[in-house]
Motif scaffolding. Structure first.
Motif, PDB file in Angstrom:
ATOM      1  N   GLN A  92      49.638   5.005  46.940  1.00 51.58           N
ATOM      2  CA  GLN A  92      50.648   4.137  47.515  1.00 51.58           C
ATOM      3  C   GLN A  92      52.023   4.643  47.106  1.00 51.58           C
ATOM      4  O   GLN A  92      52.232   5.004  45.948  1.00 51.58           O
ATOM      5  N   GLN A  93      52.955   4.670  48.064  1.00 51.12           N
ATOM      6  CA  GLN A  93      54.308   5.093  47.776  1.00 51.12           C
ATOM      7  C   GLN A  93      55.257   3.955  48.072  1.00 51.12           C
ATOM      8  O   GLN A  93      55.034   3.182  49.006  1.00 51.12           O
ATOM      9  N   PRO A  94      56.330   3.812  47.322  1.00 54.31           N
ATOM     10  CA  PRO A  94      57.295   2.775  47.587  1.00 54.31           C
ATOM     11  C   PRO A  94      58.046   3.036  48.871  1.00 54.31           C
ATOM     12  O   PRO A  94      58.247   4.171  49.271  1.00 54.31           O
ATOM     13  N   GLN A  95      58.484   1.961  49.535  1.00 52.83           N
ATOM     14  CA  GLN A  95      59.266   2.074  50.739  1.00 52.83           C
ATOM     15  C   GLN A  95      60.667   2.534  50.385  1.00 52.83           C
ATOM     16  O   GLN A  95      61.108   2.484  49.250  1.00 52.83           O
ATOM     17  N   GLY A  96      61.415   2.944  51.388  1.00 54.84           N
ATOM     18  CA  GLY A  96      62.807   3.285  51.177  1.00 54.84           C
ATOM     19  C   GLY A  96      63.035   4.784  51.178  1.00 54.84           C
ATOM     20  O   GLY A  96      62.117   5.587  51.225  1.00 54.84           O
ATOM     21  N   GLN A  97      64.291   5.174  51.176  1.00 49.59           N
ATOM     22  CA  GLN A  97      64.642   6.564  51.248  1.00 49.59           C
ATOM     23  C   GLN A  97      64.611   7.205  49.861  1.00 49.59           C
ATOM     24  O   GLN A  97      64.681   6.534  48.853  1.00 49.59           O
ATOM     25  N   ARG A  98      64.550   8.528  49.886  1.00 47.85           N
ATOM     26  CA  ARG A  98      64.624   9.259  48.619  1.00 47.85           C
ATOM     27  C   ARG A  98      65.995   9.068  48.018  1.00 47.85           C
ATOM     28  O   ARG A  98      66.979   8.863  48.708  1.00 47.85           O
ATOM     29  N   GLY A  99      66.054   9.142  46.707  1.00 48.89           N
ATOM     30  CA  GLY A  99      67.322   8.928  46.037  1.00 48.89           C
ATOM     31  C   GLY A  99      68.352  10.003  46.371  1.00 48.89           C
ATOM     32  O   GLY A  99      68.019  11.139  46.671  1.00 48.89           O
ATOM     33  N   THR A 100      69.609   9.633  46.356  1.00 45.93           N
ATOM     34  CA  THR A 100      70.687  10.567  46.599  1.00 45.93           C
ATOM     35  C   THR A 100      71.630  10.550  45.417  1.00 45.93           C
ATOM     36  O   THR A 100      71.611   9.638  44.595  1.00 45.93           O
ATOM     37  N   GLY A 101      72.474  11.549  45.340  1.00 47.89           N
ATOM     38  CA  GLY A 101      73.412  11.639  44.242  1.00 47.89           C
ATOM     39  C   GLY A 101      74.572  10.678  44.402  1.00 47.89           C
ATOM     40  O   GLY A 101      74.719   9.995  45.410  1.00 47.89           O
ATOM     41  N   ILE A 102      75.418  10.629  43.369  1.00 51.71           N
ATOM     42  CA  ILE A 102      76.625   9.824  43.392  1.00 51.71           C
ATOM     43  C   ILE A 102      77.760  10.728  43.859  1.00 51.71           C
ATOM     44  O   ILE A 102      77.989  11.778  43.255  1.00 51.71           O
ATOM     45  N   PRO A 103      78.468  10.355  44.929  1.00 53.03           N
ATOM     46  CA  PRO A 103      79.547  11.218  45.426  1.00 53.03           C
ATOM     47  C   PRO A 103      80.532  11.590  44.329  1.00 53.03           C
ATOM     48  O   PRO A 103      81.021  10.734  43.589  1.00 53.03           O
ATOM     49  N   GLY A 104      80.797  12.870  44.202  1.00 58.06           N
ATOM     50  CA  GLY A 104      81.754  13.350  43.216  1.00 58.06           C
ATOM     51  C   GLY A 104      81.169  13.662  41.859  1.00 58.06           C
ATOM     52  O   GLY A 104      81.833  14.263  41.014  1.00 58.06           O
ATOM     53  N   VAL A 105      79.922  13.254  41.615  1.00 56.43           N
ATOM     54  CA  VAL A 105      79.289  13.475  40.312  1.00 56.43           C
ATOM     55  C   VAL A 105      78.325  14.656  40.414  1.00 56.43           C
ATOM     56  O   VAL A 105      77.395  14.638  41.220  1.00 56.43           O
ATOM     57  N   LYS A 106      78.537  15.653  39.583  1.00 56.93           N
ATOM     58  CA  LYS A 106      77.754  16.882  39.677  1.00 56.93           C
ATOM     59  C   LYS A 106      76.373  16.751  39.044  1.00 56.93           C
ATOM     60  O   LYS A 106      75.367  17.139  39.638  1.00 56.93           O
ATOM     61  N   HIS A 107      76.312  16.237  37.827  1.00 55.17           N
ATOM     62  CA  HIS A 107      75.039  16.109  37.113  1.00 55.17           C
ATOM     63  C   HIS A 107      74.896  14.696  36.562  1.00 55.17           C
ATOM     64  O   HIS A 107      75.851  14.136  36.017  1.00 55.17           O
ATOM     65  N   LEU A 108      73.697  14.120  36.656  1.00 55.58           N
ATOM     66  CA  LEU A 108      73.376  12.847  36.031  1.00 55.58           C
ATOM     67  C   LEU A 108      72.324  13.095  34.961  1.00 55.58           C
ATOM     68  O   LEU A 108      71.279  13.693  35.241  1.00 55.58           O
TER      69      LEU A 108
END
Length: 369
Positions: A92-108
């Motif tokens: 089973q996989q969760p609904q929703g889109q794959r995660g995306t980065g934060i605009p302007g942030v290079k590394h989290l």
């Protein structure tokens, strides 16, 4: 400002039709966990699996309606969908889109620990400031919704200002040249956050997405202790570049640190390395070194599992005093031993990030029956 009550919120929500024609969202039992803190209203909105495609439209309508209440300046609406029971052997996989980065942030990067009390937040703040001292642009997100420590450690009070250039977004607070956001800026310090998983995930997502972050080379995320909803939410919804695990030397802390290491491995988040905090204590009178919690356990664990050991941070009264007063040691004692040690950790973290071997897209979490 008008005082907002739960009845005010329910009255407005009763005007919104439930997606399956069963009356309104309140009478259909879709609204739960209403919490009000000043002008911020937070609650969960549950829908059925067959309406999952309309979840976001419904959330938008609900949020708009609540924002129309006099005295409400922020609405945090969590969406949660109950699923049919999983059959044995079914994935089973969760609904929703794959995660995306934060605009302007290079590394989290996440700073995490398996248990509380090991100095994780202090490490996160001083690591962020050490990265800043290397000439990098740095931001800090306090993801510990239940026990936010970042405002105190940075000596920040008050509420974030609304952004005039980005719609409903908030401006992050700032000190020592680092942008900072925390749920602690939005609720009173002594408020108990009695939230279920969906509320926590919604609050975290909005702190990430509804903050007008500036350009940053690194965002340091101070995680709550343990391996729960926050860790899974960040792993799924953001492209975490890696995690730094903080532990003290003794076996009890290392047992819990291993859980954190295993959790990040399961959600495909690389471990940048392990920091051994409170590694030893040097007596200020006699100069003798005391290994209060034992010594070397984190180094041995790093060697055992094949991840970098980033360094030993000694226990020191001055670090505690400066942390309690909102004057982190790296920012206020740039020539101290602790600052040199944190900078060494920061250099290793940045080298790992820029080496390109840690970057990876945000995964979908698959649960096998």
């Amino acid at each position: 400002m008008a005082t907002v009550t739960q009845d005010d919120v329910l009255s407005v929500l009763k005007r919104i039709a439930a997606p399956d024609g069963r009356g309104n969202v309140v009478s259909a039992g879709l609204v739960s966990d209403i919490a009000i803190q000043g002008g911020t209203v937070m609650f969960a909105l549950t829908t059925s699996p067959q309406h999952v495609k309309t979840m976001e439209a419904l959330r938008g309508a609900v949020e708009k309606a609540v924002l129309g209440i006099a005295g409400v300046d922020k609405a945090m609406v969590a969406l949660t969908a109950e699923r049919a029971p999983q059959q044995p052997g079914q994935s089973q996989q969760p609904q929703g889109q794959r995660g995306t980065g934060i605009p302007g942030v290079k590394h989290l990067i996440a700073v995490a620990s398996g248990k509380g009390g090991v100095g994780k937040s202090t490490t996160a703040v001083n690591l962020a400031l050490a990265l800043k001292s290397l000439g990098l642009k740095v931001a800090v997100l306090d993801a510990d919704v239940y026990g936010p420590s970042i405002p105190k450690l940075f000596g920040l009070t008050g509420k974030p200002e609304p952004s005039t250039a980005a719609g409903k977004k908030m401006k992050p607070m700032s000190r020592y040249g680092v942008e900072v956001m925390s749920i602690g800026f939005l609720v009173p310090e002594d408020t108990a956050m009695i939230w279920r998983g969906p509320m926590v995930m919604s609050a975290l997502t909005q702190l990430l997405r509804d903050t007008e972050w500036g350009e940053a080379d690194v965002m340091v995320i101070d995680m709550p202790p343990g391996t729960g909803d926050v860790q899974l939410t960040l792993a799924q919804q953001t492209p975490l570049a890696g995690a730094v695990i903080v532990s003290t030397p003794q076996d009890l802390a290392l047992i819990d640190a291993r859980k954190g290491l295993n959790m990040f491995a399961k959600v495909n988040v690389p471990v940048i390395g392990i920091v051994e905090n409170m590694s030893y204590f040097t007596c200020t009178k006699c100069g003798e070194r005391h290994e209060i919690f034992g010594h070397g356990g984190a180094r041995e664990e790093a060697s055992r599992i094949g991840v970098p050991f980033l360094g030993e941070i000694p226990l020191d009264k001055e670090v505690r005093l400066r942390s309690d007063s909102g004057e982190p040691v790296v920012a206020t004692q740039p020539d101290s031993l602790h600052t040199a040690l944190y900078r060494d950790v920061a250099r290793q973290v940045w080298a790992s990030l820029e080496g390109g071997q840690l970057a990876r897209p945000a995964p979908r979490i698959v649960i096998d029956g």
